[in-house]
Structure formats: C-alpha cells, structure tokens
Design a protein around this motif. Structure first.
Motif: not given
Ligand code: URA
Length: 233
Positions: A81, A84, A125-127
């Motif tokens: 994301n 994120a 939800d994270a990069y």
C-alpha cells in the motif's frame, strides 16, 4: 509509450493492474464492467499509485545503473500500500523474488507475513521493499557501489509513501538506512529517525536470520512491540 511496452515494464515490476489516467474519465463513462475498461492494464498487487510512484517504478524497471541488471530476471521494486503507515525494508531480492518480481515472497516472506500478522496487519496494509532492487548473484552480500547507486530508489519510495514507521529488517537494511556500521545487536531496541524525512525507524532481525535462529524470535517480537508502542504513543 505503447501499451505492449508499458505492460512489459509493469510485468518486470510485478505490477498486475495499472490504469492510464489519461483514459480514466472516458473509460469511466463508457465501461460497465472492469474488463471493459480499456484504461486498465491487468498486470498489480500495488494498492494505489500516484503518477510519481508509477514513474519511479518505471525508472527502476529500466535501470541499468549497476552490473546487477545483467544477471537479474526481474526488478523487484517493492509492493503493498503506497499510503501505508508501516514500511518494511529488507536487503535484496532472493531467488524467488527475482523470479516473481515481488519482495519477500519466499520462505523469509512467509515469516514476514507472520510478523505483519502479529501487528494486526496483512501485506496490503504495509509497504515492503528492499535496499537493492535487483538480486545479487548467488545471494551474495550487496556491494557498496550497488547500494550507492540503488539507494535513491528506496529514499524516494519512502518520501512518496511517507510512512509513520520504518522497520529495518536485518543488519544490512539497518546500516544502509541509518548510515552506520554498528552491529544489529547495538542497533536494536531503540527508536531512530530516518533522515531527512524524520520518520521513526526501528531495527529488527531479518526474517531469514529468524528462520535460522528461532530463539531470536522473542527479541524480534519485542522490536515489533516497541514499534507499535512508538506509533501509538
Ligand atoms: N530477503 C530480503 O532481504 N528481501 C527479499 O525480498 C527476500 C529475501
């Protein structure tokens, strides 16, 4: 750029769905289903993309700045994301990542997924990215020159994502992000700042190390707790 060429670049990046902004309004009016929308190239696992992010990804996909471009199969730009709060940084793509064009998809990636799960996150939800975008042959350590030529990509990724927390996975990511030669033992357990963006950064063990040394998982868990507390505190 023609569609076939663009699709080739996007495939090299591991992007599976991309929308040409110039065609969006026309396509939005005319399309009744996503598959009828001619502005969409079905190639991403990237959740959202600004034009600047796309440009950066395309630049990486074409990069020949160091010798690793001769041996890589795919450029592993990063995924997840782009808005994120959490940004995870590893070392460099391994064999599976080089084959598939996505960061942390091998065994280390499975453990990283568990670390994300422990934080109540999933990959979307994270990069997730690496210091190097191309695999060093035989998984050798990245060279200083390779890092120096590649690190501007990571720097600009962080600038664009503007996360609230960076997790440096392992000695190599920690040392290159913090511009230090200190050991991971010295670096863990403290809150740092990634400059010049002043983004909080915490160092933890690389998932590959945790696979070899499961007893260190307890310390990694403490690092995640520290990161979560620092974010909410
Ligand atoms: N190890 C890394 O540092 N990055 C990957 O993407 C995979 C394994």
């Amino acid at each position: 750029m023609n569609q076939a060429r663009r699709a080739q670049y996007l495939k090299a990046l591991g992007v599976t769905r991309w929308r040409d902004r110039r065609l969006v309004s026309k396509a939005d009016k005319e399309a009744t289903t996503p598959s009828e929308d001619s502005s969409v190239i079905e190639v991403s696992r990237t959740t959202t993309c600004s034009t600047t992010f796309d440009e950066l990804a395309l630049e990486a996909a074409k990069c020949t700045r160091c010798a690793l471009h001769k041996t890589r199969n795919r450029v592993v730009f990063g995924s997840g994301n782009v808005k994120a709060s959490w940004f995870f940084v590893g070392e460099a793509p391994g064999r599976e990542e080089d084959r598939l064009g996505e960061a942390f998809v091998g065994r280390s990636g499975q453990l990283l997924n568990s670390m994300l799960f422990a934080l109540g996150l999933d990959r979307e939800d994270a990069y997730i990215a690496n210091v190097l975008k191309c695999r060093p042959p035989d998984n050798r350590d990245p060279g200083g020159e390779e890092v120096a030529t590649c690190e501007s990509f990571l720097h600009r990724q962080v600038e664009l994502v503007q996360p609230s927390m960076i997790m440096a996975l392992g000695r190599f990511a920690a040392q290159s992000l913090l511009k230090t030669t200190e050991s991971i033992g010295q670096l863990r357990g403290q809150l740092y700042s990634y400059e010049p963006f002043r983004i909080p950064l915490i160092v933890t063990y690389h998932p590959a190390y945790l696979l070899r040394s499961p007893l260190a998982k307890r310390k990694a868990w403490l690092d995640l707790v520290l990161a979560q507390r620092s974010l909410s505190g």
